[in-house]
Scaffold this active site. Sequence first.
Site, PDB file in Angstrom:
ATOM      1  N   SER A 186      43.221 -16.878 -10.654  1.00  0.00           N
ATOM      2  CA  SER A 186      44.566 -17.338 -10.338  1.00  0.00           C
ATOM      3  C   SER A 186      45.063 -18.306 -11.411  1.00  0.00           C
ATOM      4  CB  SER A 186      44.597 -17.967  -8.937  1.00  0.00           C
ATOM      5  OG  SER A 186      45.918 -18.113  -8.487  1.00  0.00           O
ATOM      6  N   ASP A 282      49.695  -7.585  -6.583  1.00  0.00           N
ATOM      7  CA  ASP A 282      49.070  -8.879  -6.326  1.00  0.00           C
ATOM      8  C   ASP A 282      49.712  -9.553  -5.118  1.00  0.00           C
ATOM      9  OD1 ASP A 282      49.250 -12.017  -6.827  1.00  0.00           O
ATOM     10  OD2 ASP A 282      47.411 -11.293  -7.771  1.00  0.00           O
ATOM     11  N   HIS A 349      44.382 -10.752  -4.172  1.00  0.00           N
ATOM     12  CA  HIS A 349      44.585 -11.753  -5.221  1.00  0.00           C
ATOM     13  C   HIS A 349      43.231 -11.927  -5.919  1.00  0.00           C
ATOM     14  CE1 HIS A 349      46.811 -14.733  -7.385  1.00  0.00           C
ATOM     15  NE2 HIS A 349      46.161 -15.773  -6.888  1.00  0.00           N
TER      16      HIS A 349
END
Length: 406
Positions: A186, A282, A349
């Site tokens: 991330s 995503d 994610h």
Amino acid sequence: MATVPPRFAVSAAAPWLVLLLAVAALSFSVPVAEAAELVELTLLANAREKGAVCLDGSPPGYHLQRGFGSGEHSWIVNLEGGAWCNTTEDCSDRRLTDLGSSKFMKAIEFEGILSNERSQNPYFYNWNKVDIRYCDGGSFAGVADGKDRNGTKLFFRGLRIWEAVVDELMGKGLATAKQVLLSGCSSGGLAALLHCDDFRSRFPQEVPVKCLSDAGFFLDVKDLSGVRFMRSIFSGVVHLQNVGKVLPKDCIAQKDPTECFFPAQLIKGISTPTFIRNSGYDSYQVGNIVMPGGSDPGLSWSSCKADIRNCTSIQIEAMNGFRKKFVDDLIVARYKRDWGLFIDSCFNHCQTPFRISWHSRISLRLGNKTIAEAVADWYFGGGHGVKEIDCEYPCINPTCSSQLDL
């Protein structure tokens, strides 16, 4: 706009995703592994003298698990994720959590790519593994100071944290590494791209050094109401935290610095072999860019967000438009011979930090490979890139549903 979500960039703008993650974490029908060993926190020595401190001025920290056997001289350095703070108010709130202060950090378990269990992490289990904690809110990139709403000083020292922690690790054996991987998830995945070439430059040319960005490829696109959510966040970070020192010089000479903070621009200048693991759909970006709550007052996207199979043809078209932009932005990486891609079409994610999604019998697969297998083929494959890009909806990868998409 608050941007102090739980780790791995789950935003307050997407409470549905918090629920999804909670359910996913509890619902896997797989054998329960033995509890992983807790890895203690190490605080950076002489942090204040180095100017390398968290938002609240406390010393930053990292977790180091020593390698053994054939992995004694191999290293993974992982950059923790956790979104960003792009305003003084956000950063003031963030400094009261472990994403802004080491006062709240504790020992953690290493899973997925950081696990020392061979069954869970067959290719890197016995390497030296480091998780650098994220407490600056700017992807380890800023060098500035500010004041919070009550006049207390805020320290935007992400770049100094990065430099000082890596320097300390070099003294603990990283300098003599025989092979190295820099990874992140991330906002940590974005940081891995920002620092990839700098990291490579610290080692002799004959040492294999590569970078892995998981769920760190954020797009600069408009939501349904015409707002560029990620640009507003990144613009705040770039200007509040003064991240210009880490941005590509040729990019900022021609473009606004905020644009240069996006991966589509960053990858153009990265020369170090890099692996990009991302979903074309995503979940963080779908929830905050394609269809954020504020742009959908009638909640017509709610059922689509919960399950792609509930989406209308118009909603699928919007989702596929986002995916197309994503794939188009990756064109530079697709033509770099020593780069790797694992772009699935699952609604997820981060995947590398979790044992289920990194390597297990129910992990998602592309080219019949788990993420761990694809990364290993790329890393140890003699320079040949592994480039897998999943199909778009309504084509559905059957391995997506098998692990509830973390």
